[in-house]
Design a protein around this motif. Structure first.
Motif, PDB file in Angstrom:
ATOM      1  N   THR A 138       0.781  -1.248  -0.093  1.00  0.00           N
ATOM      2  CA  THR A 138      -0.077  -0.419  -0.025  1.00  0.00           C
ATOM      3  C   THR A 138       0.668   1.301  -0.031  1.00  0.00           C
ATOM      4  O   THR A 138       2.084   1.350   0.938  1.00  0.00           O
ATOM      5  N   GLY A 139       0.565   2.001  -0.799  1.00  0.00           N
ATOM      6  CA  GLY A 139       1.631   3.448  -0.728  1.00  0.00           C
ATOM      7  C   GLY A 139       1.259   4.051  -0.477  1.00  0.00           C
ATOM      8  O   GLY A 139       0.834   4.046   0.643  1.00  0.00           O
ATOM      9  N   VAL A 140       1.847   5.576   0.087  1.00  0.00           N
ATOM     10  CA  VAL A 140       1.966   6.236   1.073  1.00  0.00           C
ATOM     11  C   VAL A 140       1.835   7.643  -0.105  1.00  0.00           C
ATOM     12  O   VAL A 140       2.632   7.628  -0.810  1.00  0.00           O
ATOM     13  N   GLN A 141       0.442   9.022   0.418  1.00  0.00           N
ATOM     14  CA  GLN A 141       0.589  10.115  -0.086  1.00  0.00           C
ATOM     15  C   GLN A 141       1.383  10.952   0.728  1.00  0.00           C
ATOM     16  O   GLN A 141       0.585  10.857   1.536  1.00  0.00           O
ATOM     17  N   LEU A 142       2.261  11.835   0.269  1.00  0.00           N
ATOM     18  CA  LEU A 142       2.686  12.594   0.953  1.00  0.00           C
ATOM     19  C   LEU A 142       2.496  14.233   0.202  1.00  0.00           C
ATOM     20  O   LEU A 142       2.325  14.397  -0.634  1.00  0.00           O
ATOM     21  N   GLN A 143       1.672  15.690   1.436  1.00  0.00           N
ATOM     22  CA  GLN A 143       2.044  16.440   0.598  1.00  0.00           C
ATOM     23  C   GLN A 143       3.668  17.241   0.637  1.00  0.00           C
ATOM     24  O   GLN A 143       3.547  17.562   2.074  1.00  0.00           O
ATOM     25  N   VAL A 144       4.008  17.188   0.181  1.00  0.00           N
ATOM     26  CA  VAL A 144       5.209  17.490  -0.618  1.00  0.00           C
ATOM     27  C   VAL A 144       5.401  19.390  -1.084  1.00  0.00           C
ATOM     28  O   VAL A 144       5.033  19.599  -1.285  1.00  0.00           O
ATOM     29  N   PRO A 145       5.955  19.912   0.460  1.00  0.00           N
ATOM     30  CA  PRO A 145       6.868  21.326   0.465  1.00  0.00           C
ATOM     31  C   PRO A 145       7.215  22.105  -1.218  1.00  0.00           C
ATOM     32  O   PRO A 145       7.888  21.271  -1.515  1.00  0.00           O
ATOM     33  N   VAL A 146       6.775  22.479  -1.292  1.00  0.00           N
ATOM     34  CA  VAL A 146       7.242  23.323  -3.113  1.00  0.00           C
ATOM     35  C   VAL A 146       8.109  24.251  -2.734  1.00  0.00           C
ATOM     36  O   VAL A 146       7.556  25.525  -1.920  1.00  0.00           O
ATOM     37  N   LEU A 147       9.512  24.154  -3.091  1.00  0.00           N
ATOM     38  CA  LEU A 147      10.660  25.545  -2.551  1.00  0.00           C
ATOM     39  C   LEU A 147      10.792  25.688  -4.277  1.00  0.00           C
ATOM     40  O   LEU A 147      10.906  25.452  -5.257  1.00  0.00           O
ATOM     41  N   ASP A 148      11.990  26.988  -3.615  1.00  0.00           N
ATOM     42  CA  ASP A 148      12.401  27.991  -4.341  1.00  0.00           C
ATOM     43  C   ASP A 148      14.030  27.755  -4.792  1.00  0.00           C
ATOM     44  O   ASP A 148      14.378  27.243  -3.235  1.00  0.00           O
ATOM     45  N   GLY A 149      14.528  28.351  -5.411  1.00  0.00           N
ATOM     46  CA  GLY A 149      16.046  28.835  -4.563  1.00  0.00           C
ATOM     47  C   GLY A 149      16.339  29.925  -4.335  1.00  0.00           C
ATOM     48  O   GLY A 149      17.863  30.452  -4.526  1.00  0.00           O
ATOM     49  N   GLY A 150      15.084  30.016  -3.661  1.00  0.00           N
ATOM     50  CA  GLY A 150      15.853  31.596  -2.849  1.00  0.00           C
ATOM     51  C   GLY A 150      16.785  31.003  -1.608  1.00  0.00           C
ATOM     52  O   GLY A 150      17.323  32.297  -0.968  1.00  0.00           O
ATOM     53  N   LEU A 151      16.371  29.740  -0.961  1.00  0.00           N
ATOM     54  CA  LEU A 151      17.532  29.599  -0.100  1.00  0.00           C
ATOM     55  C   LEU A 151      18.523  28.903  -0.901  1.00  0.00           C
ATOM     56  O   LEU A 151      18.707  27.979  -1.881  1.00  0.00           O
ATOM     57  N   THR A 152      19.935  29.946   0.065  1.00  0.00           N
ATOM     58  CA  THR A 152      21.144  29.072  -0.945  1.00  0.00           C
ATOM     59  C   THR A 152      21.888  27.739  -1.141  1.00  0.00           C
ATOM     60  O   THR A 152      21.787  27.054  -2.083  1.00  0.00           O
ATOM     61  N   GLU A 153      20.882  26.920   0.094  1.00  0.00           N
ATOM     62  CA  GLU A 153      20.982  25.386  -0.466  1.00  0.00           C
ATOM     63  C   GLU A 153      19.977  24.979  -0.775  1.00  0.00           C
ATOM     64  O   GLU A 153      20.195  23.817  -1.666  1.00  0.00           O
ATOM     65  N   TYR A 154      19.314  25.871  -1.792  1.00  0.00           N
ATOM     66  CA  TYR A 154      18.390  24.985  -2.655  1.00  0.00           C
ATOM     67  C   TYR A 154      18.798  25.393  -4.515  1.00  0.00           C
ATOM     68  O   TYR A 154      17.815  25.572  -4.963  1.00  0.00           O
ATOM     69  N   LYS A 155      19.531  26.648  -4.133  1.00  0.00           N
ATOM     70  CA  LYS A 155      19.872  27.211  -5.468  1.00  0.00           C
ATOM     71  C   LYS A 155      20.644  26.095  -6.181  1.00  0.00           C
ATOM     72  O   LYS A 155      19.780  26.618  -7.586  1.00  0.00           O
ATOM     73  N   ASP A 156      20.518  25.309  -6.238  1.00  0.00           N
ATOM     74  CA  ASP A 156      21.902  24.569  -7.496  1.00  0.00           C
ATOM     75  C   ASP A 156      20.461  23.705  -7.578  1.00  0.00           C
ATOM     76  O   ASP A 156      20.518  22.750  -8.715  1.00  0.00           O
ATOM     77  N   LEU A 157      19.410  23.600  -7.031  1.00  0.00           N
ATOM     78  CA  LEU A 157      18.706  22.171  -7.351  1.00  0.00           C
ATOM     79  C   LEU A 157      17.512  22.080  -8.314  1.00  0.00           C
ATOM     80  O   LEU A 157      16.371  22.542  -8.360  1.00  0.00           O
ATOM     81  N   VAL A 158      16.962  24.011  -8.462  1.00  0.00           N
ATOM     82  CA  VAL A 158      16.250  24.137  -9.580  1.00  0.00           C
ATOM     83  C   VAL A 158      16.443  23.771 -10.164  1.00  0.00           C
ATOM     84  O   VAL A 158      17.442  23.912 -11.402  1.00  0.00           O
ATOM     85  N   PRO A 159      15.426  23.333 -11.034  1.00  0.00           N
ATOM     86  CA  PRO A 159      15.074  22.653 -12.307  1.00  0.00           C
ATOM     87  C   PRO A 159      14.964  23.238 -13.971  1.00  0.00           C
ATOM     88  O   PRO A 159      15.078  24.832 -13.526  1.00  0.00           O
ATOM     89  N   PRO A 160      15.931  23.356 -14.916  1.00  0.00           N
ATOM     90  CA  PRO A 160      15.974  23.942 -16.234  1.00  0.00           C
ATOM     91  C   PRO A 160      14.912  23.711 -16.098  1.00  0.00           C
ATOM     92  O   PRO A 160      13.561  23.521 -15.894  1.00  0.00           O
ATOM     93  N   THR A 161      14.047  25.529 -16.564  1.00  0.00           N
ATOM     94  CA  THR A 161      12.607  25.969 -16.887  1.00  0.00           C
ATOM     95  C   THR A 161      12.399  24.580 -17.845  1.00  0.00           C
ATOM     96  O   THR A 161      10.912  24.858 -17.731  1.00  0.00           O
TER      97      THR A 161
END
Length: 184
Positions: A138-161
């Motif tokens: 049985t799977g699990v559905q998670l409500q995953v937070p959506v973030l952007d590259g505003g924080l330094t640690e996520y800047k390099d994780l932004v996907p190409p448009t």
């Protein structure tokens, strides 16, 4: 004299229990599970889903990149299906070997080993449903937070448009084999 000794013992016990009583009756905070980062976690069978987040560009781009760690605590490899939104889209599959910890989405420029949701219209700061499942579990559905590259640690994780479309492999055409013509 005995009353003083008894009173001293009672006073000493009261002070001892009064100063240590919190540890006797209050639950320990270190035994409670919590997500220590921005993501959410869950479990499906022997697969632990840890710190799942979606990264998109600041304007709420057309591509959402899933960043997650999958941990297989079992003794066999599992092929985990990941779907997003209303689960109507095609599932992405991530194989996690037995005893392996697999990080997904840490290289947004690569199309292999990453899970991209497109079209993607969720804005940073919102929650997006992501469903994890494998085999007959049985799977699990998670409500995953959506973030952007505003924080330094996520800047390099932004996907190409726009994701690069895979170039199709040209089909191998068969060359007709000459046939013998019968002699007159």
């Amino acid at each position: 004299m005995k009353a003083r000794v008894a009173a001293s013992v009672v006073l000493a016990l009261t002070v001892a229990f009064g100063t240590a009583g919190c540890g006797l009756i209050a639950p320990q905070a270190t035994t409670k599970h919590y997500d220590a980062s921005d993501g959410v976690s869950g479990s499906v069978g022997t697969i632990d889903v840890r710190n799942a987040i979606l990264v998109t560009d600041a304007s709420g781009g057309t591509v959402g990149s899933l960043v997650v760690t999958l941990v297989n605590t079992g003794s066999t490899a599992q092929k985990v299906a990941v779907t997003g939104g209303d689960k109507s889209g095609e599932a992405a599959y991530v194989t996690v070997d037995a005893g392996q910890t697999k990080k997904v989405g840490t290289d947004p420029e690569s199309t292999s080993g990453n899970v991209f949701f497109t079209p993607f219209s969720a804005l940073p700061g919102s929650l997006y449903p992501v469903y994890f499942q494998y085999g007959d579990q049985t799977g699990v559905q998670l409500q995953v937070p959506v973030l952007d590259g505003g924080l330094t640690e996520y800047k390099d994780l932004v996907p190409p448009t726009a994701l690069p479309t895979p170039t199709p492999t040209p089909a191998i055409s068969e060359t007709p084999v000459p046939t013998e013509t019968p002699a007159p």
